[in-house]
Scaffold this active site. Structure first.
Site, PDB file in Angstrom:
ATOM      1  N   ASP A 278       4.013   1.633 -23.376  1.00 20.56           N
ATOM      2  CA  ASP A 278       3.222   0.880 -22.404  1.00 20.56           C
ATOM      3  C   ASP A 278       1.832   0.640 -23.009  1.00 20.56           C
ATOM      4  O   ASP A 278       1.513   1.120 -24.109  1.00 20.56           O
ATOM      5  CB  ASP A 278       3.162   1.599 -21.050  1.00 20.56           C
ATOM      6  CG  ASP A 278       2.826   0.614 -19.913  1.00 20.56           C
ATOM      7  OD1 ASP A 278       2.393  -0.526 -20.204  1.00 20.56           O
ATOM      8  OD2 ASP A 278       3.007   0.970 -18.735  1.00 20.56           O
TER       9      ASP A 278
HETATM   10  C1  BGC Z   1       1.880  -1.870 -17.192  1.00 20.95           C
HETATM   11  C2  BGC Z   1       3.198  -2.454 -17.615  1.00 20.95           C
HETATM   12  C3  BGC Z   1       3.015  -3.854 -18.118  1.00 20.95           C
HETATM   13  C4  BGC Z   1       2.029  -3.818 -19.264  1.00 20.95           C
HETATM   14  C5  BGC Z   1       1.793  -5.157 -19.922  1.00 20.95           C
HETATM   15  C6  BGC Z   1       0.824  -2.031 -18.261  1.00 20.95           C
HETATM   16  O1  BGC Z   1      -0.442  -1.701 -17.773  1.00 20.95           O
HETATM   17  O2  BGC Z   1       2.040  -0.503 -16.877  1.00 20.95           O
HETATM   18  O3  BGC Z   1       4.096  -2.395 -16.538  1.00 20.95           O
HETATM   19  O4  BGC Z   1       4.231  -4.422 -18.497  1.00 20.95           O
HETATM   20  O5  BGC Z   1       0.790  -3.329 -18.786  1.00 20.95           O
HETATM   21  O6  BGC Z   1       1.033  -5.997 -19.134  1.00 20.95           O
END
Ligand code: BGC
Length: 738
Positions: A278
């Site tokens: 993530d």
């Molecule tokens: C979130 C994810 C997301 C990623 C990309 C993160 O902060 O937890 O779910 O896909 O950002 O935007």
């Protein structure tokens, strides 16, 4: 969507089919790996969000130098096309870029938030919506979405329940798989296929206190039986990628978690897709206190099995020196790059994949309206207040959420144009004409506690025949980092309901929110409540048609609604205690402690039941369920039993009903089992006066769970089954598993 209208796209897509079978792909990867430098490999393992529009010369230079394997949430369609051209034509090896994006519940057309979609229990429609989102996104050069989020969510304080499919592992598995099939389409290498991502692996929804990013403590039996089930189903559906979670699971961050990423995902499940971290989650291993710094974080994430690093740059910055000092293994790097390249091959990116043409807007709007309609849950409808009659002379509409295009979309809608959103106010005016609809927003937003406009709101209400009150939370109150310690209606909403109640006018609340809210006392003053989540682009028409009976509510809750925050976590598939409360314990008044009267597992100042249970939702008609039947008294190791009931439409209109099968047991196994678990469901249409037999075929494997030795099986014993309208009702029957 009609196939005919899609033919030109299908033909166009077929032209880009890659013929390369898996074996061919592995050989092509071998050949690339032999030729790649270490820097090029580390570049592939790096994902950046830094692509301005238009692309800067510096980023072009970096792409030429093969610094990045992937970009997320970056650039416009033409920027992506240009970046891809550079990657393919102006780099040493011509390795294509992978463009990821958060296409969570729609792209241009916004469908209800995932929690809302799940309330439709409509696998096919959810899959269709995901397919259409994929068509819209791939038309703009996007290859990969960070969806579905299949974190089991049992705590409404957590803002990301909005992105989830609710509290139940079976339902989340089925609906998550439906989304994956929709996003990915028939085959990844089609021009309109969007690679899906099962996230956040794992346990993110179990954040302590409902505080986002917080630690999760999940005993392995619960981890496997509940939290991992949807991920296993995603893998079995052929999901292309997994994303690691931000949180620790049993003190080990998910992003550095060998047990999750290697032992389970790779060794047990044989997943051969790609794993992305993530956002900055690798560098965050340091904040967790799990790594001593960025360099150590890179080492631990690689070793654990994270293939691609999102946004932070510890891999690129440190793996080289780690390798030189034998603190990282070349085979781990090669494995990561292999998984990344395999995805790129599977997507046909090496074989001239082009963006497919965009789907006609009208079709996606039809799906969006249907899904919004099916996702709305009727929580209360005293004396058949709804549906309203179209002959109504004057309608008062109150609350900013009645006419807020942006809020109606909910969390994650960065590619939609709010101006496309049709609000309830617009839809009601279209339905009834301007003169009969009088609207005032009352507040600036849902959190506004001003009472300055109350007099005006009350005047409008008094002059009307019914009042539609749009209550709830604006979009920005749910989603990531939007945890709440209070679940009440924010601002001065409750106060307005109190004052409106004094007018004696029929009050109908439409609640838009990204999570279950608590509104027990307020609900008593309302004649009817429709829970509409954040319903997306077509939420307005969907709600207007429901209010006036052109359609009938059929959504059912996929997450239990607590009576107060103090009950959280509350979920239907809990274990029994040794002292379960009984019917005599019901009716505890809210808030004021009563004289303690017994020794059961309950509160002295609140009922132990939820406000609205999992599976609950009313209709404009009524359904009567017969007792549950089972086709055989015993079930051996092979074969199946049919569990059934008759569902009669006893009201005065034809409607859909979501019929649910719950099972509990066995009594006397190696572990205590939940009081009930959802095992199957079906959305059926029952005409007025009609009775339909609904049967579910259940095999022994459908009853399997993790026992005290962590074996997955259905232990012998007596099981109980309910075919029911929700998790709190039904007339059960027992059967024996040998
Ligand atoms: C979130 C994810 C997301 C990623 C990309 C993160 O902060 O937890 O779910 O896909 O950002 O935007």
């Amino acid at each position: 969507m009609r196939i005919g209208s899609r033919l030109p796209f299908l033909i166009a897509a077929a032209a880009y089919l890659s013929a390369a079978p898996q074996e061919g792909i592995e050989k092509r990867i071998d050949s690339l790996l032999r030729r790649m430098t270490l820097e090029e490999k580390l570049g592939q393992m790096s994902q950046s969000t830094e692509m301005a529009s238009p692309i800067t010369d510096e980023i072009k230079r970096q792409i030429r130098a093969e610094r990045w394997g992937s970009f997320l949430n970056a650039g416009s369609a033409s920027d992506r096309a240009e970046a891809q051209r550079i990657a393919l034509k102006e780099t040493r090896l011509g390795i294509p870029l992978l463009f990821g994006r958060d296409v969570i519940h729609g792209y241009r057309t916004i469908f209800p938030i995932p929690l809302g979609q799940s309330a439709s229990w409509d696998e096919e429609l959810i899959s269709k919506a995901a397919r259409e989102a994929a068509l819209e996104a791939t038309a703009e050069g996007i290859h990969w979405t960070f969806a579905p989020m299949i974190d089991i969510s049992r705590d409404p304080r957590w803002g990301r329940v909005a992105e989830s499919l609710g509290e139940d592992p079976y339902l989340t598995s089925v609906l998550g798989a439906a989304m994956i099939r929709g996003f990915q389409g028939e085959s990844l290498n089609r021009a309109d296929s969007l690679a899906a991502c099962a996230k956040h692996y794992a346990g993110y929804g179990a954040a302590e206190g409902g505080r986002d990013y917080n630690s999760a403590w999940i005993p392995e039996i619960l981890l496997r039986d509940v939290y991992l089930r949807p991920f296993r189903a995603a893998r079995d559906t052929g999901v292309a990628t997994f994303m690691t979670a931000f949180n620790t699971v049993n003190a080990v961050p998910a992003t550095g978690n060998r047990f999750l990423l290697r032992d389970i995902l790779r060794n047990e499940w044989k997943f051969d897709g790609m794993v992305v971290s993530d956002y900055q989650a690798i560098s965050e291993l340091t904040a967790h206190g799990y790594a001593t710094g960025p360099r150590d974080a890179a080492r631990r994430a690689l070793e654990a099995g994270v293939n691609m690093e999102m946004v932070s740059t510890t891999y690129f910055d440190h793996l080289k020196s780690l390798l030189q000092e034998n603190l990282a293994a070349m085979k781990d790097i090669d494995e990561a790059v292999r998984n990344i390249l395999r995805l790129k091959f599977r997507l046909g990116l090496f074989d001239g994949r082009q963006a497919a043409p965009s789907p006609p807007h009208g079709e996606t709007l039809t799906t969006a309206e249907r899904l919004a309609t099916e996702s709305v849950v009727l929580l209360k409808n005293d004396n058949g207040l709804l549906p309203l009659k179209k002959t109504i002379a004057r309608l008062a509409v109150l609350g900013p959420l009645a006419d807020s295009q942006a809020d109606q979309m909910g969390t994650w809608a960065m590619d939609a144009n709010a101006r496309d959103v049709r609000t309830p106010v617009a839809a009601l005016r279209e339905l009834l004409g301007n003169e009969r609809v009088e609207y005032t927003p009352v507040w600036k937003n849902s959190r506004d506690s001003s009472t300055a406009q109350f007099a005006e709101a009350l005047r409008i209400a008094r002059e009307s025949d019914a009042v539609l009150l749009f209550l709830g939370e604006e979009a920005n109150m749910s989603g990531e980092a939007r945890s709440r310690a209070f679940l009440n209606l924010p601002g001065a909403q409750e106060q307005l309901v109190d004052e409106l109640a004094a007018t004696g006018k029929p009050l109908i609340a439409i609640i838009m929110a990204g999570r279950p809210l608590t509104f027990h006392q307020t609900a008593e003053k309302l004649g009817a409540i429709l829970y509409a989540w954040h319903p997306g682009t077509m939420g307005g028409p969907a709600i207007a048609h429901l209010l006036f009976g052109d359609s009938t509510p059929s959504g059912k809750l996929t997450i239990s609604f607590p009576r107060s925050v103090g009950q959280v976590p509350i979920y239907y598939a809990h274990l029994s205690t040794g002292r379960p409360p009984g019917p005599n314990d019901l009716g505890t008044p809210m808030g004021t402690p009563e004289n303690p009267k017994d020794y059961t597992s309950r509160y002295i100042d609140l009922d132990f039941t939820p406000e609205y249970p999992f599976g609950y939702g009313l209709s404009y008609t009524t359904f009567r369920y017969s007792a549950t039947r089972v086709s055989a008294a015993t079930l051996g190791s092979a074969g199946s039993v049919i569990i059934s009931a008759d569902v009669a439409n006893t009201g005065n209109r034809s409607a859909d009903e979501v019929v649910q099968l719950y099972v509990s047991g066995p009594a006397g196994g190696s572990v205590a089992r939940p009081v009930r678990e959802l095992k199957a469901f079906r959305r059926i249409h029952v005409r007025q006066g009609e009775t339909k037999a609904v049967d579910f075929s259940i095999r022994r494997s459908d009853l399997a769970y993790y026992n005290n030795r962590l074996e997955f099986s259905a232990e012998p014993g007596t099981y109980r089954a309910w075919v029911a309208p929700d998790s709190s009702r039904g007339i059960p029957i027992d059967f024996v598993v040998k």
